[in-house]
Structure formats: structure tokens, C-alpha cells
Design a protein around this motif. Structure first.
Motif, PDB file in Angstrom:
ATOM      1  N   GLY A 112       0.821  -1.204   0.000  1.00 37.06           N
ATOM      2  CA  GLY A 112       0.000   0.000   0.000  1.00 37.06           C
ATOM      3  C   GLY A 112       0.854   1.252   0.000  1.00 37.06           C
ATOM      4  N   PRO A 113       0.225   2.431  -0.055  1.00 36.88           N
ATOM      5  CA  PRO A 113       0.988   3.692  -0.081  1.00 36.88           C
ATOM      6  C   PRO A 113       1.848   3.897   1.159  1.00 36.88           C
ATOM      7  N   TYR A 114       1.389   3.402   2.324  1.00 36.68           N
ATOM      8  CA  TYR A 114       2.208   3.575   3.533  1.00 36.68           C
ATOM      9  C   TYR A 114       3.511   2.795   3.422  1.00 36.68           C
ATOM     10  N   VAL A 115       3.421   1.553   2.958  1.00 40.99           N
ATOM     11  CA  VAL A 115       4.628   0.729   2.797  1.00 40.99           C
ATOM     12  C   VAL A 115       5.569   1.361   1.774  1.00 40.99           C
ATOM     13  N   ARG A 116       5.002   1.879   0.682  1.00 40.54           N
ATOM     14  CA  ARG A 116       5.846   2.527  -0.333  1.00 40.54           C
ATOM     15  C   ARG A 116       6.496   3.794   0.232  1.00 40.54           C
ATOM     16  N   ALA A 117       5.769   4.492   1.096  1.00 44.47           N
ATOM     17  CA  ALA A 117       6.329   5.694   1.739  1.00 44.47           C
ATOM     18  C   ALA A 117       7.505   5.327   2.637  1.00 44.47           C
ATOM     19  N   LYS A 118       7.363   4.251   3.403  1.00 44.00           N
ATOM     20  CA  LYS A 118       8.457   3.812   4.277  1.00 44.00           C
ATOM     21  C   LYS A 118       9.654   3.345   3.452  1.00 44.00           C
ATOM     22  N   HIS A 119       9.385   2.731   2.314  1.00 43.13           N
ATOM     23  CA  HIS A 119      10.469   2.298   1.423  1.00 43.13           C
ATOM     24  C   HIS A 119      11.229   3.524   0.896  1.00 43.13           C
ATOM     25  N   ALA A 120      10.473   4.557   0.498  1.00 42.28           N
ATOM     26  CA  ALA A 120      11.111   5.782   0.006  1.00 42.28           C
ATOM     27  C   ALA A 120      11.911   6.462   1.118  1.00 42.28           C
ATOM     28  N   GLN A 121      11.376   6.416   2.335  1.00 44.78           N
ATOM     29  CA  GLN A 121      12.053   7.063   3.465  1.00 44.78           C
ATOM     30  C   GLN A 121      13.305   6.313   3.893  1.00 44.78           C
ATOM     31  N   LEU A 122      13.195   5.004   4.058  1.00 46.97           N
ATOM     32  CA  LEU A 122      14.260   4.228   4.690  1.00 46.97           C
ATOM     33  C   LEU A 122      15.232   3.578   3.709  1.00 46.97           C
ATOM     34  N   VAL A 123      14.721   3.155   2.560  1.00 48.29           N
ATOM     35  CA  VAL A 123      15.570   2.440   1.613  1.00 48.29           C
ATOM     36  C   VAL A 123      16.121   3.384   0.547  1.00 48.29           C
ATOM     37  N   GLN A 124      15.236   4.124  -0.099  1.00 52.00           N
ATOM     38  CA  GLN A 124      15.666   5.041  -1.158  1.00 52.00           C
ATOM     39  C   GLN A 124      16.252   6.344  -0.614  1.00 52.00           C
ATOM     40  N   LYS A 125      16.013   6.623   0.662  1.00 47.42           N
ATOM     41  CA  LYS A 125      16.514   7.854   1.288  1.00 47.42           C
ATOM     42  C   LYS A 125      16.027   9.101   0.519  1.00 47.42           C
ATOM     43  N   ASP A 126      14.764   9.078   0.142  1.00 42.05           N
ATOM     44  CA  ASP A 126      14.160  10.176  -0.609  1.00 42.05           C
ATOM     45  C   ASP A 126      13.005  10.757   0.218  1.00 42.05           C
ATOM     46  N   PRO A 127      13.299  11.681   1.146  1.00 39.92           N
ATOM     47  CA  PRO A 127      12.261  12.186   2.044  1.00 39.92           C
ATOM     48  C   PRO A 127      11.121  12.918   1.337  1.00 39.92           C
ATOM     49  N   GLU A 128      11.426  13.636   0.259  1.00 37.42           N
ATOM     50  CA  GLU A 128      10.367  14.361  -0.464  1.00 37.42           C
ATOM     51  C   GLU A 128       9.357  13.376  -1.060  1.00 37.42           C
ATOM     52  N   ALA A 129       9.862  12.303  -1.670  1.00 36.33           N
ATOM     53  CA  ALA A 129       8.969  11.281  -2.225  1.00 36.33           C
ATOM     54  C   ALA A 129       8.193  10.598  -1.110  1.00 36.33           C
ATOM     55  N   ALA A 130       8.844  10.396   0.031  1.00 37.48           N
ATOM     56  CA  ALA A 130       8.177   9.753   1.172  1.00 37.48           C
ATOM     57  C   ALA A 130       6.996  10.601   1.648  1.00 37.48           C
ATOM     58  N   ILE A 131       7.176  11.910   1.702  1.00 44.21           N
ATOM     59  CA  ILE A 131       6.094  12.794   2.162  1.00 44.21           C
ATOM     60  C   ILE A 131       4.890  12.699   1.231  1.00 44.21           C
ATOM     61  N   VAL A 132       5.146  12.704  -0.080  1.00 44.20           N
ATOM     62  CA  VAL A 132       4.055  12.573  -1.057  1.00 44.20           C
ATOM     63  C   VAL A 132       3.286  11.273  -0.827  1.00 44.20           C
ATOM     64  N   LEU A 133       4.011  10.190  -0.597  1.00 41.98           N
ATOM     65  CA  LEU A 133       3.375   8.887  -0.388  1.00 41.98           C
ATOM     66  C   LEU A 133       2.675   8.799   0.962  1.00 41.98           C
ATOM     67  N   PHE A 134       3.235   9.456   1.989  1.00 45.94           N
ATOM     68  CA  PHE A 134       2.543   9.497   3.282  1.00 45.94           C
ATOM     69  C   PHE A 134       1.202  10.222   3.143  1.00 45.94           C
ATOM     70  N   TRP A 135       1.185  11.325   2.357  1.00 50.63           N
ATOM     71  CA  TRP A 135      -0.084  12.023   2.102  1.00 50.63           C
ATOM     72  C   TRP A 135      -1.084  11.079   1.433  1.00 50.63           C
ATOM     73  N   LYS A 136      -0.605  10.308   0.456  1.00 53.52           N
ATOM     74  CA  LYS A 136      -1.485   9.354  -0.231  1.00 53.52           C
ATOM     75  C   LYS A 136      -2.033   8.325   0.745  1.00 53.52           C
ATOM     76  N   ALA A 137      -1.177   7.878   1.664  1.00 58.58           N
ATOM     77  CA  ALA A 137      -1.617   6.893   2.660  1.00 58.58           C
ATOM     78  C   ALA A 137      -2.706   7.480   3.560  1.00 58.58           C
ATOM     79  N   ILE A 138      -2.512   8.724   3.992  1.00 58.86           N
ATOM     80  CA  ILE A 138      -3.513   9.383   4.855  1.00 58.86           C
ATOM     81  C   ILE A 138      -4.834   9.529   4.112  1.00 58.86           C
TER      82      ILE A 138
END
Length: 292
Positions: A25-51
């Protein structure tokens, strides 16, 4: 079959190494962007999608605010929590408050920080903290541990004392730190208490508090940072002159102002409810403590 097995193994490896949750889901993809890809901007976009999708909203809002803080988007993080915390469960509210306090601290909103800390103390006072349980599970650096109401009360009082120090209201900070030390003493808060006493030109009291740290009479005294700070404060104390008449007049003015503030604080905590915790038998009456 081999591709599926390989993909599954890769996901398991990521989960173990980066603590990325399972799923797609979008939350898992957000965590992947945050922790694995180290892309905080992309993570924020995906966290918004999860919310917006209702996908693990409790965690998505909290994690997004933390990432925003790291990017110095603190004001945006504050507004996000205020706007969307209503979508989160009751169990998530306490951790959202803790994130909000950190955000207020980072951007210098001391008054808001004080108000929220007072609110958290009132919840403890009324038996509403930890959802009515005596302990809660916390996490730090990937490790879980139990926190008691006693420890949480002392922690919040310590934060409140620090906030008062930022307002240069050293008398208020002193009272709060003394209450915290009565409940769950530690060397760091003892140093802050000593600092507040020095600022009020109460040098003998400050020396006593700081020497207790150096004599290892306070829990946490073995921490080199606390010992170094106690030594620095003692050197500062020794370099100061006896208080002048002017400083005495200023102290009296601060005391009058603070006593008025305490009356307002206590009125917000009344009436005393039957669920009141024993801890607050020790810390409820500020004015009597000042008079001692």
C-alpha cells in the motif's frame, strides 16, 4: 516461481534490515522511500497518499511529521497534525502530542509547548494518560521498553521546566524541576535546577544541588556530560558576585508574577477527581512548596 520467490526474499530482507513493513500500500511505499531510497520528499508525497487512502493513518501522519521536521518543514508538520489527527485512533493521540511538542520546540513556539505539556500533565492528573494503564510500551533506537506513569510525569515536568527556562522564568522552572526530582530524580534535571537557582542568585542552594551530582548522589551522575555541566555551572557560580539590591527587587517581582500563574494553573486542574493518581499527592500544591 523463481521470480516470486526472489521477490519475496528481497522483501523479507528489506523488512529485516530497514524495518520496512510488509505489504504494497501507499504507507509501505512511503516507508520504502524514506528508509531504503533515502528520498524524504517522495516519502512525504506517499505518506499524504496513505492518509487520504486511510492506509495506516496513525503511523502515516506521525512518520510524515517526523520527515517534515528533518527537512525543516516544521510549520507544515504542525498544521498537518492539527488538521488530520482527528482521523487517527485514540491510542495514537499521545504519540502525536509528543511529536507536536518536539515540533514546537524546534520552531521556538514555547507558549504552545508549555500549554501542551500542561495538558499532558492534566491528563495524568485525571488518570487519562496511557489510556488508563499504569505503563506503556515505548520504542527508542529500535528497542522496546516499558515506561511507567511515574517516569512519564517526571519526563513531562522536565520538558516543562526547560520550556520555562527558555522564557527566562527561572522561578517557575525551579518549582517544576523540584517536583520532577521528587518523583524520578536524575542528574540532567539536577543541573538544570542548579542553573535556575544560579539565575536567581541563590548560590548556596545551587552549590548543594550541583555538588550532589559530582558526588554521585543523583541517578545518572555517572554520565560524563552531566558531570561536566555540573562542573561548568559551579565554576560560573564561583565567578559571580553576591546579589545586588536590584536583583532582589527583580526576584520579588518574578515571585509575585509566578504565584499568580500558579493559581491559574491549579484552577485548571480543579476539581480533584476520584481517579487522581498518587503521584500528584506529591506535586499538586505548588504554592506550599514555594513557601517552604
Amino acid at each position: 516461481m523463481e521470480k516470486k520467490s526472489s521477490s519475496s526474499g528481497e522483501k523479507d530482507s528489506l523488512h529485516a534490515l530497514y524495518k520496512v513493513p510488509s505489504g504494497d500500500g501507499p504507507y509501505v511505499r512511503a516507508k520504502h522511500a524514506q528508509l531504503v531510497q533515502k528520498d524524504p520528499e517522495a516519502a512525504i508525497v506517499l505518506f499524504w497518499k496513505a492518509i487520504n487512502a486511510g492506509d495506516r493513518v496513525d503511523s502515516a501522519l506521525k512518520d510524515m511529521a517526523v520527515v517534515m521536521k528533518q527537512l525543516d518543514r516544521t510549520e507544515e508538520a504542525i498544521e498537518a497534525i492539527k488538521s488530520f489527527r482527528g482521523l487517527c485512533s485514540r491510542n495514537a493521540q499521545e504519540s502525536l502530542d509528543n511529536v507536536l511538542i518536539d515540533l514546537y520546540k524546534k520552531c521556538g513556539k514555547v507558549d504552545e509547548q508549555i500549554e501542551l505539556l500542561r495538558q499532558k500533565l492534566r491528563m495524568i492528573y485525571q488518570g487519562e494518560a496511557f489510556n488508563g494503564k499504569p505503563t506503556k510500551t515505548a520504542r527508542s533506537h529500535g528497542k522496546k521498553f516499558q515506561v511507567s506513569i511515574k517516569q512519564e510525569t517526571s519526563r513531562i515536568l522536565g520538558n516543562l521546566g526547560w520550556a520555562y527556562m527558555q522564557k527566562t522564568n527561572y522561578m517557575a522552572a525551579e518549582v517544576v524541576y523540584r517536583k520532577a526530582q521528587m518523583i524520578d530524580p536524575d542528574a540532567n534535571k539536577a543541573c538544570n535546577l542548579g542553573f535556575c537557582l544560579i539565575k536567581q542568585a541563590r548560590y548556596d542552594e545551587a552549590r548543594f544541588v550541583l555538588e550532589e551530582v559530582l558526588q554521585a548522589k543523583v541517578p545518572g551522575s555517572e554520565d560524563i556530560r552531566s558531570r561536566n555541566r555540573a562542573e561548568e555551572l559551579l565554576l560560573d557560580l564561583e565567578s559571580r558576585q553576591p546579589p545586588s539590591l536590584l536583583s532582589s527587587i527583580v526576584s520579588l517581582h518574578l515571585e509575585d508574577e509566578f504565584v499568580h500563574g500558579l493559581e491559574e494553573f491549579e484552577s485548571k486542574w480543579s476539581p480533584i477527581k476520584p481517579r487522581r493518581l498518587p503521584i500528584f499527592e506529591e506535586i499538586s500544591n505548588f504554592k506550599d512548596q514555594l513557601a517552604c
